[in-house]
Design an enzyme around this catalytic site. Structure first.
Site, PDB file in Angstrom:
ATOM      1  N   ASP A 176      55.241  42.056  34.378  1.00 33.73           N
ATOM      2  CA  ASP A 176      55.626  43.277  35.090  1.00 33.73           C
ATOM      3  C   ASP A 176      56.780  42.910  36.039  1.00 33.73           C
ATOM      4  O   ASP A 176      57.912  42.760  35.598  1.00 33.73           O
ATOM      5  CB  ASP A 176      54.375  43.799  35.801  1.00 33.73           C
ATOM      6  CG  ASP A 176      54.514  45.188  36.362  1.00 33.73           C
ATOM      7  OD1 ASP A 176      55.638  45.589  36.677  1.00 33.73           O
ATOM      8  OD2 ASP A 176      53.510  45.891  36.526  1.00 33.73           O
TER       9      ASP A 176
ATOM     10  N   VAL B  55      49.514  51.331  33.372  1.00 32.12           N
ATOM     11  CA  VAL B  55      48.616  51.173  32.223  1.00 32.12           C
ATOM     12  C   VAL B  55      47.364  50.393  32.589  1.00 32.12           C
ATOM     13  O   VAL B  55      47.394  49.481  33.428  1.00 32.12           O
ATOM     14  CB  VAL B  55      49.331  50.485  31.030  1.00 32.12           C
ATOM     15  CG1 VAL B  55      50.331  51.438  30.396  1.00 32.12           C
ATOM     16  CG2 VAL B  55      50.014  49.187  31.446  1.00 32.12           C
TER      17      VAL B  55
ATOM     18  N   GLU C  32      49.370  35.782  28.560  1.00 31.02           N
ATOM     19  CA  GLU C  32      49.288  36.712  29.691  1.00 31.02           C
ATOM     20  C   GLU C  32      49.158  38.130  29.135  1.00 31.02           C
ATOM     21  O   GLU C  32      49.647  38.426  28.039  1.00 31.02           O
ATOM     22  CB  GLU C  32      50.567  36.528  30.544  1.00 31.02           C
ATOM     23  CG  GLU C  32      50.722  37.386  31.742  1.00 31.02           C
ATOM     24  CD  GLU C  32      49.617  37.302  32.776  1.00 31.02           C
ATOM     25  OE1 GLU C  32      48.488  37.694  32.432  1.00 31.02           O
ATOM     26  OE2 GLU C  32      49.895  36.944  33.940  1.00 31.02           O
TER      27      GLU C  32
ATOM     28  N   LYS D 208      57.050  44.888  30.609  1.00 26.84           N
ATOM     29  CA  LYS D 208      57.562  46.107  31.249  1.00 26.84           C
ATOM     30  C   LYS D 208      58.882  45.728  31.925  1.00 26.84           C
ATOM     31  O   LYS D 208      58.941  45.528  33.141  1.00 26.84           O
ATOM     32  CB  LYS D 208      56.533  46.554  32.294  1.00 26.84           C
ATOM     33  CG  LYS D 208      56.421  48.040  32.489  1.00 26.84           C
ATOM     34  CD  LYS D 208      55.601  48.324  33.724  1.00 26.84           C
ATOM     35  CE  LYS D 208      54.219  48.796  33.425  1.00 26.84           C
ATOM     36  NZ  LYS D 208      53.496  49.195  34.661  1.00 26.84           N
TER      37      LYS D 208
ATOM     38  N   ASP E 125      43.395  46.362  34.769  1.00 25.29           N
ATOM     39  CA  ASP E 125      42.544  47.147  35.654  1.00 25.29           C
ATOM     40  C   ASP E 125      43.331  48.000  36.629  1.00 25.29           C
ATOM     41  O   ASP E 125      44.535  47.801  36.842  1.00 25.29           O
ATOM     42  CB  ASP E 125      41.670  46.197  36.493  1.00 25.29           C
ATOM     43  CG  ASP E 125      42.491  45.428  37.547  1.00 25.29           C
ATOM     44  OD1 ASP E 125      43.503  44.816  37.170  1.00 25.29           O
ATOM     45  OD2 ASP E 125      42.137  45.488  38.746  1.00 25.29           O
TER      46      ASP E 125
ATOM     47  N   LYS F  25      42.446  37.501  35.437  1.00 31.63           N
ATOM     48  CA  LYS F  25      41.384  37.915  34.538  1.00 31.63           C
ATOM     49  C   LYS F  25      41.874  38.804  33.420  1.00 31.63           C
ATOM     50  O   LYS F  25      41.212  38.986  32.419  1.00 31.63           O
ATOM     51  CB  LYS F  25      40.313  38.703  35.341  1.00 31.63           C
ATOM     52  CG  LYS F  25      39.574  37.870  36.353  1.00 31.63           C
ATOM     53  CD  LYS F  25      38.482  38.683  37.066  1.00 31.63           C
ATOM     54  CE  LYS F  25      39.114  39.501  38.153  1.00 31.63           C
ATOM     55  NZ  LYS F  25      38.138  39.988  39.180  1.00 31.63           N
ATOM     56  N   GLY F  26      43.045  39.415  33.628  1.00 29.80           N
ATOM     57  CA  GLY F  26      43.491  40.469  32.698  1.00 29.80           C
ATOM     58  C   GLY F  26      43.632  40.021  31.254  1.00 29.80           C
ATOM     59  O   GLY F  26      43.573  40.842  30.333  1.00 29.80           O
TER      60      GLY F  26
HETATM   61  C1  PRP Z   1      48.138  41.392  36.715  1.00 29.35           C
HETATM   62  C2  PRP Z   1      48.344  40.923  35.274  1.00 29.35           C
HETATM   63  C3  PRP Z   1      49.368  39.832  35.407  1.00 29.35           C
HETATM   64  C4  PRP Z   1      50.172  40.251  36.597  1.00 29.35           C
HETATM   65  C5  PRP Z   1      51.513  40.776  36.164  1.00 29.35           C
HETATM   66  O1  PRP Z   1      47.260  40.516  37.330  1.00 29.35           O
HETATM   67  O2  PRP Z   1      47.135  40.459  34.711  1.00 29.35           O
HETATM   68  O3  PRP Z   1      48.761  38.580  35.651  1.00 29.35           O
HETATM   69  O4  PRP Z   1      49.433  41.259  37.281  1.00 29.35           O
HETATM   70  O5  PRP Z   1      52.200  41.330  37.236  1.00 29.35           O
HETATM   71  P1  PRP Z   1      53.588  40.796  37.813  1.00 29.35           P
HETATM   72  O6  PRP Z   1      54.476  40.475  36.621  1.00 29.35           O
HETATM   73  O7  PRP Z   1      54.091  41.975  38.592  1.00 29.35           O
HETATM   74  O8  PRP Z   1      53.305  39.606  38.651  1.00 29.35           O
HETATM   75  P2  PRP Z   1      46.521  40.789  38.717  1.00 29.35           P
HETATM   76  O9  PRP Z   1      47.242  40.067  39.797  1.00 29.35           O
HETATM   77  O10 PRP Z   1      46.280  42.253  38.894  1.00 29.35           O
HETATM   78  O11 PRP Z   1      45.134  40.017  38.460  1.00 29.35           O
HETATM   79  P3  PRP Z   1      44.074  40.232  37.247  1.00 29.35           P
HETATM   80  O12 PRP Z   1      44.683  39.588  36.001  1.00 29.35           O
HETATM   81  O13 PRP Z   1      42.858  39.504  37.713  1.00 29.35           O
HETATM   82  O14 PRP Z   1      43.871  41.724  37.065  1.00 29.35           O
END
Ligand code: PRP
Length: 179
Positions: free
Chosen positions: A102, A152, A98, A130, A158, A42-43
């Site tokens: 991370d 962040v 995206e 990052k 979130d 969703k991000g």
């Molecule tokens: C977060 C973000 C990326 C992912 C990156 O998503 O939106 O999709 O983490 O992290 P990574 O590189 O360590 O895998 P999350 O899984 O929190 O879901 P969301 O988008 O619904 O918040």
């Protein structure tokens, strides 16, 4: 400013200016094609809408919903796919959008998943990168901002599903997630 935010890392204005630059670069690279922009929910919702409205190309949208963080602050490394694409991308030029790269587990999973659908090409455009936290072997083709290893939130990102609607990228006060 929200009381749980220690400081603003990227302002609304900086976000919009950089997203306009990214959209211009991607549009030039895909001129003459009709790319499919695939958002990773969703991000990505804020970045996706601001990016595509700054992109003059004819294009299509699709979305994947994946999650790896659950309610914590550390990626589990196990990716759950809650929603797959709605249409075929076989033979299409695809750009994954995206919000943040991370550890890289999410994008590595998404890239491999989409490659199995045989697109003509596949690139990754991430608003935030990052690199200090990377665990998976993955890089983005287009990066909005390279950021330090801080927690962040905002502009789609979130903590426990909250703070996504902040219009800026802010650093969360550690006492909020150390409670
Ligand atoms: C977060 C973000 C990326 C992912 C990156 O998503 O939106 O999709 O983490 O992290 P990574 O590189 O360590 O895998 P999350 O899984 O929190 O879901 P969301 O988008 O619904 O918040």
């Amino acid at each position: 400013m929200n009381q749980d935010i220690a400081r603003i890392l990227i302002t609304e204005e900086e976000l919009q200016n950089r997203i306009a630059e990214l959209a211009k670069t991607v549009s030039a690279d895909y001129e003459g094609t009709v790319p499919v922009f695939v958002g990773v929910l969703k991000g990505v919702v804020h970045f996706f809408t601001d990016f595509v409205t700054k992109t003059p190309l004819p294009c299509e949208y699709d979305f994947l919903a994946v999650s790896s963080y659950g309610r914590g602050t550390v990626s589990s490394g196990v990716i759950n796919m809650q929603k797959d694409l709605s249409s075929s991308i076989e033979g299409r030029h695809v750009v994954i959008l995206e919000d943040i790269l991370d550890t890289g587990h999410t994008l590595k999973f998404v890239k491999e998943h989409l490659l199995s659908k045989k697109p003509a090409s596949l690139k990754i455009c991430t608003l935030l990168d990052k690199p200090e936290r990377r665990q998976a072997d993955i890089t983005a083709d287009y990066v909005g901002f390279t950021i330090p290893n801080e927690f962040v939130v905002g502009y789609g990102l979130d903590y426990r599903e909250i703070y996504r609607n902040l219009p800026y990228i802010g650093i969360l006060k550690p006492e909020v997630y150390q409670k």
